[in-house]
Design a protein around this motif. Sequence first.
Motif, PDB file in Angstrom:
ATOM      1  N   ARG A  11       0.833  -1.199   0.000  1.00 47.42           N
ATOM      2  CA  ARG A  11       0.000   0.000   0.000  1.00 47.42           C
ATOM      3  C   ARG A  11       0.869   1.250   0.000  1.00 47.42           C
ATOM      4  NH1 ARG A  11      -2.604  -0.736   4.489  1.00 47.42           N
ATOM      5  NH2 ARG A  11      -4.263  -1.975   3.568  1.00 47.42           N
ATOM      6  N   ALA A  15       1.341   3.361  -3.466  1.00 44.24           N
ATOM      7  CA  ALA A  15       0.804   4.719  -3.455  1.00 44.24           C
ATOM      8  C   ALA A  15       1.873   5.716  -3.870  1.00 44.24           C
ATOM      9  CB  ALA A  15       0.273   5.056  -2.067  1.00 44.24           C
ATOM     10  N   GLU A 116      -8.988  14.026  -6.325  1.00 36.24           N
ATOM     11  CA  GLU A 116      -8.082  14.018  -5.179  1.00 36.24           C
ATOM     12  C   GLU A 116      -8.823  14.525  -3.949  1.00 36.24           C
ATOM     13  OE1 GLU A 116      -4.463  16.107  -5.888  1.00 36.24           O
ATOM     14  OE2 GLU A 116      -3.851  14.795  -7.546  1.00 36.24           O
ATOM     15  N   ALA A 122      -2.698  12.952   4.619  1.00 33.77           N
ATOM     16  CA  ALA A 122      -3.048  11.958   3.608  1.00 33.77           C
ATOM     17  C   ALA A 122      -3.568  12.605   2.327  1.00 33.77           C
ATOM     18  CB  ALA A 122      -4.085  10.986   4.151  1.00 33.77           C
ATOM     19  N   PHE A 124      -5.774  11.151  -1.055  1.00 32.60           N
ATOM     20  CA  PHE A 124      -6.506  10.044  -1.669  1.00 32.60           C
ATOM     21  C   PHE A 124      -6.740  10.373  -3.136  1.00 32.60           C
ATOM     22  CE2 PHE A 124      -7.553  10.164   2.790  1.00 32.60           C
ATOM     23  CZ  PHE A 124      -7.549   8.840   3.194  1.00 32.60           C
ATOM     24  N   LYS A 126      -8.324   8.915  -7.002  1.00 31.44           N
ATOM     25  CA  LYS A 126      -9.083   7.955  -7.803  1.00 31.44           C
ATOM     26  C   LYS A 126      -8.802   8.233  -9.275  1.00 31.44           C
ATOM     27  CE  LYS A 126     -13.256   6.456  -6.741  1.00 31.44           C
ATOM     28  NZ  LYS A 126     -14.734   6.374  -6.537  1.00 31.44           N
ATOM     29  N   TRP A 137      -9.735   3.731  -4.412  1.00 31.90           N
ATOM     30  CA  TRP A 137      -8.904   4.886  -4.136  1.00 31.90           C
ATOM     31  C   TRP A 137      -7.495   4.430  -3.775  1.00 31.90           C
ATOM     32  CZ3 TRP A 137     -10.748   9.981  -4.231  1.00 31.90           C
ATOM     33  CH2 TRP A 137     -12.141  10.110  -4.332  1.00 31.90           C
ATOM     34  N   ARG A 139      -4.314   5.618  -1.409  1.00 32.00           N
ATOM     35  CA  ARG A 139      -3.998   6.508  -0.283  1.00 32.00           C
ATOM     36  C   ARG A 139      -2.497   6.717  -0.194  1.00 32.00           C
ATOM     37  NH1 ARG A 139      -2.552   6.927   5.110  1.00 32.00           N
ATOM     38  NH2 ARG A 139      -3.900   8.263   6.398  1.00 32.00           N
ATOM     39  N   GLU A 141       0.464   8.645   2.178  1.00 35.98           N
ATOM     40  CA  GLU A 141       0.796   9.353   3.409  1.00 35.98           C
ATOM     41  C   GLU A 141       1.736  10.492   3.045  1.00 35.98           C
ATOM     42  OE1 GLU A 141       2.222   6.858   6.482  1.00 35.98           O
ATOM     43  OE2 GLU A 141       0.546   5.444   6.351  1.00 35.98           O
ATOM     44  N   LEU A 269     -14.252  11.144   3.190  1.00 38.64           N
ATOM     45  CA  LEU A 269     -13.106  10.296   2.877  1.00 38.64           C
ATOM     46  C   LEU A 269     -13.558   8.869   2.595  1.00 38.64           C
ATOM     47  CD1 LEU A 269     -10.505  11.543   5.511  1.00 38.64           C
ATOM     48  CD2 LEU A 269     -10.860  12.324   3.155  1.00 38.64           C
ATOM     49  N   THR A 272     -12.456   2.202   4.423  1.00 44.58           N
ATOM     50  CA  THR A 272     -11.285   1.333   4.313  1.00 44.58           C
ATOM     51  C   THR A 272     -11.427   0.330   3.169  1.00 44.58           C
ATOM     52  OG1 THR A 272     -10.892   1.523   6.700  1.00 44.58           O
ATOM     53  CG2 THR A 272      -9.838  -0.320   5.553  1.00 44.58           C
ATOM     54  N   ILE A 275     -10.332   1.493  -0.356  1.00 45.75           N
ATOM     55  CA  ILE A 275      -8.933   1.858  -0.605  1.00 45.75           C
ATOM     56  C   ILE A 275      -8.187   0.650  -1.157  1.00 45.75           C
ATOM     57  CG2 ILE A 275      -6.793   2.668   0.437  1.00 45.75           C
ATOM     58  CD1 ILE A 275      -8.507   4.147   2.500  1.00 45.75           C
TER      59      ILE A 275
END
Length: 283
Positions: A11, A15, A116, A122, A124, A126, A137, A139, A141, A269, A272, A275
Amino acid sequence: MTGRQRERRHRRTGAAVVAAGIVAGVGLGAGGCAGGDAVAGDSRGGDAVVVLRRAADRLVEAGSSKARTSMEMATGGTRVTIRGAGVYDYRKRMGRLRVLLPQDPAGATEHRPITELLAPGALFMKNRGAGVPPDKWVRVETRTLSDGNLVTGGATDPFAAAEVLRGTRSARYVGRTEVAGTGVRHYKGTADLGDAAKRASDGNRTPLNAAARGFATAEVPFDVYLDDEGRIRKVRHRFSFVGGQQKSPVAVASTTLLYDFGASARVRLPDTDDIYAGEIAEG
């Protein structure tokens, strides 16, 4: 390594591939530039440095606004622009942007808009990333990004753009002008990202520290336009990157235009389950 640990690693690294692709796709690496050293008060008697360091607070008082963004990049003799539009809630530090990538150089491929969602710590996205299902999505950091997400997402977070001004080291008042029909005061100056991080809100402190370390220089020249209530109507930051396959600096200018203060800015947002947790192909 357990299956859950591998999933978390995929992840994070996946990302990063997705986010970096927005900028790396046009040949950018990492760097920065400096400029400006004058300090002067404005025509109303205020100290420019003090006024600009407080500009982010004026946005929080306003509550929310609509926003337009553009990121101009010059590389290999070609200039491209990434544009975005959306809303931002300065009290919750959350926003939503619809980002449009430029066409491929041949002009044959039209990219789907990227959605976005901006939140403390964070980003996110798509419709970004090879192999990511269209209903999922990605994610990112932002504290893991070497530019603090000032450039990576193809649009600078509006509140982060304002908080860069908290690190204003030098500034001068240029004069009165208009932005989108609104009378404003124009300032030019230079901010230090390290100083900005020390004065920033909790959500932006770590990303701005990362940017201060990740850029070639922590100094960022800017032009900013404030209305008579001290709110940012337009701010333009200039960066210069050196890295990747580029042998010479790549010029980047990030512009944020804020308007319609008080506009509804509800941002939800992803859950879970929405994501994407799998590996993301590069490219």
